[in-house]
Design a protein around this motif. Structure first.
Motif, PDB file in Angstrom:
ATOM      1  N   ILE A   1       0.887  -1.192   0.066  1.00  0.00           N
ATOM      2  CA  ILE A   1       0.009   0.066  -0.292  1.00  0.00           C
ATOM      3  C   ILE A   1       0.693   1.002  -0.054  1.00  0.00           C
ATOM      4  O   ILE A   1       0.448   2.028  -0.451  1.00  0.00           O
ATOM      5  N   GLU A   2       1.996   1.293   0.651  1.00  0.00           N
ATOM      6  CA  GLU A   2       2.843   2.441   0.720  1.00  0.00           C
ATOM      7  C   GLU A   2       3.500   2.625  -0.734  1.00  0.00           C
ATOM      8  O   GLU A   2       3.461   3.717  -1.095  1.00  0.00           O
ATOM      9  N   HIS A   3       3.590   1.647  -1.604  1.00  0.00           N
ATOM     10  CA  HIS A   3       4.380   1.737  -2.831  1.00  0.00           C
ATOM     11  C   HIS A   3       2.899   2.250  -3.748  1.00  0.00           C
ATOM     12  O   HIS A   3       3.253   3.021  -4.770  1.00  0.00           O
ATOM     13  N   GLY A   4       1.827   1.553  -3.623  1.00  0.00           N
ATOM     14  CA  GLY A   4       0.795   2.110  -4.438  1.00  0.00           C
ATOM     15  C   GLY A   4      -0.511   1.524  -3.911  1.00  0.00           C
ATOM     16  O   GLY A   4      -0.921   0.451  -3.915  1.00  0.00           O
TER      17      GLY A   4
ATOM     18  N   ALA B   1     -11.174  -0.716  -6.730  1.00  0.00           N
ATOM     19  CA  ALA B   1     -10.765  -2.067  -7.392  1.00  0.00           C
ATOM     20  C   ALA B   1      -9.830  -2.733  -6.048  1.00  0.00           C
ATOM     21  O   ALA B   1      -9.024  -2.137  -5.668  1.00  0.00           O
ATOM     22  N   HIS B   2      -9.666  -4.256  -6.253  1.00  0.00           N
ATOM     23  CA  HIS B   2      -8.769  -4.586  -5.362  1.00  0.00           C
ATOM     24  C   HIS B   2      -7.324  -4.455  -5.583  1.00  0.00           C
ATOM     25  O   HIS B   2      -6.533  -4.354  -4.741  1.00  0.00           O
ATOM     26  N   ALA B   3      -7.018  -4.224  -6.925  1.00  0.00           N
ATOM     27  CA  ALA B   3      -5.701  -3.983  -7.536  1.00  0.00           C
ATOM     28  C   ALA B   3      -5.966  -3.384  -8.842  1.00  0.00           C
ATOM     29  O   ALA B   3      -6.911  -3.506  -9.391  1.00  0.00           O
TER      30      ALA B   3
ATOM     31  N   ALA C   1      -0.430  -6.043 -11.468  1.00  0.00           N
ATOM     32  CA  ALA C   1      -0.916  -5.384 -10.316  1.00  0.00           C
ATOM     33  C   ALA C   1       0.408  -4.240  -9.491  1.00  0.00           C
ATOM     34  O   ALA C   1       1.346  -4.738  -9.351  1.00  0.00           O
ATOM     35  N   ILE C   2       0.095  -3.241  -9.788  1.00  0.00           N
ATOM     36  CA  ILE C   2       0.863  -2.246  -9.016  1.00  0.00           C
ATOM     37  C   ILE C   2       0.510  -1.308  -7.766  1.00  0.00           C
ATOM     38  O   ILE C   2       1.219  -0.821  -7.122  1.00  0.00           O
ATOM     39  N   LYS C   3      -0.951  -1.458  -7.822  1.00  0.00           N
ATOM     40  CA  LYS C   3      -1.623  -0.650  -6.619  1.00  0.00           C
ATOM     41  C   LYS C   3      -2.760  -1.552  -6.102  1.00  0.00           C
ATOM     42  O   LYS C   3      -3.023  -2.420  -6.905  1.00  0.00           O
TER      43      LYS C   3
END
Length: 108
Positions: free
Chosen positions: A17-20, A25-27, A42-44
């Motif tokens: 979560i810190e990263h994105g 949406a779940h991701a 997935a990046i967020k």
């Protein structure tokens, strides 16, 4: 005492979560398309997606989710995540859980 894997799972969810962070949406992929939390694109992640992504056979998703729900007075996690304006409250609840778990970890 608790197994260290529970603490590690929350630390990993926090790092995701810190990263994105996302909501709705779940991701999400870099294109902002909603994807499964375990999709390699997935990046967020939303809170639920991050918990799903870090869950393992040793630390199940429901174990993680139940602990977060308790920290949020049994709030619906999807609705709670999506009502936030930024990732800061999401990180704060994970920090609270991590701080509670740290002294309970069995380091053996």
């Amino acid at each position: 005492m608790i197994d260290k894997s529970l603490l590690v799972a929350f630390q990993e969810a926090r790092a995701l979560i810190e990263h994105g962070w996302t909501k709705g949406a779940h991701a999400r992929a870099s294109s902002n398309e909603g994807v499964h939390p375990n999709d390699p694109r997935a990046i967020k992640y939303c809170l639920v997606g991050a918990l799903h992504h870090v869950s393992t056979h040793k630390v199940g998703y429901m174990s993680l989710r139940n602990r977060v729900e308790l920290a949020l007075d049994n709030a619906d996690l999807v609705s709670w995540n999506d009502s936030q304006e930024s990732k800061l409250p999401v990180l704060a609840v994970l920090d609270k859980i991590i701080k509670q778990l740290e002294p309970l970890v069995n380091n053996a």
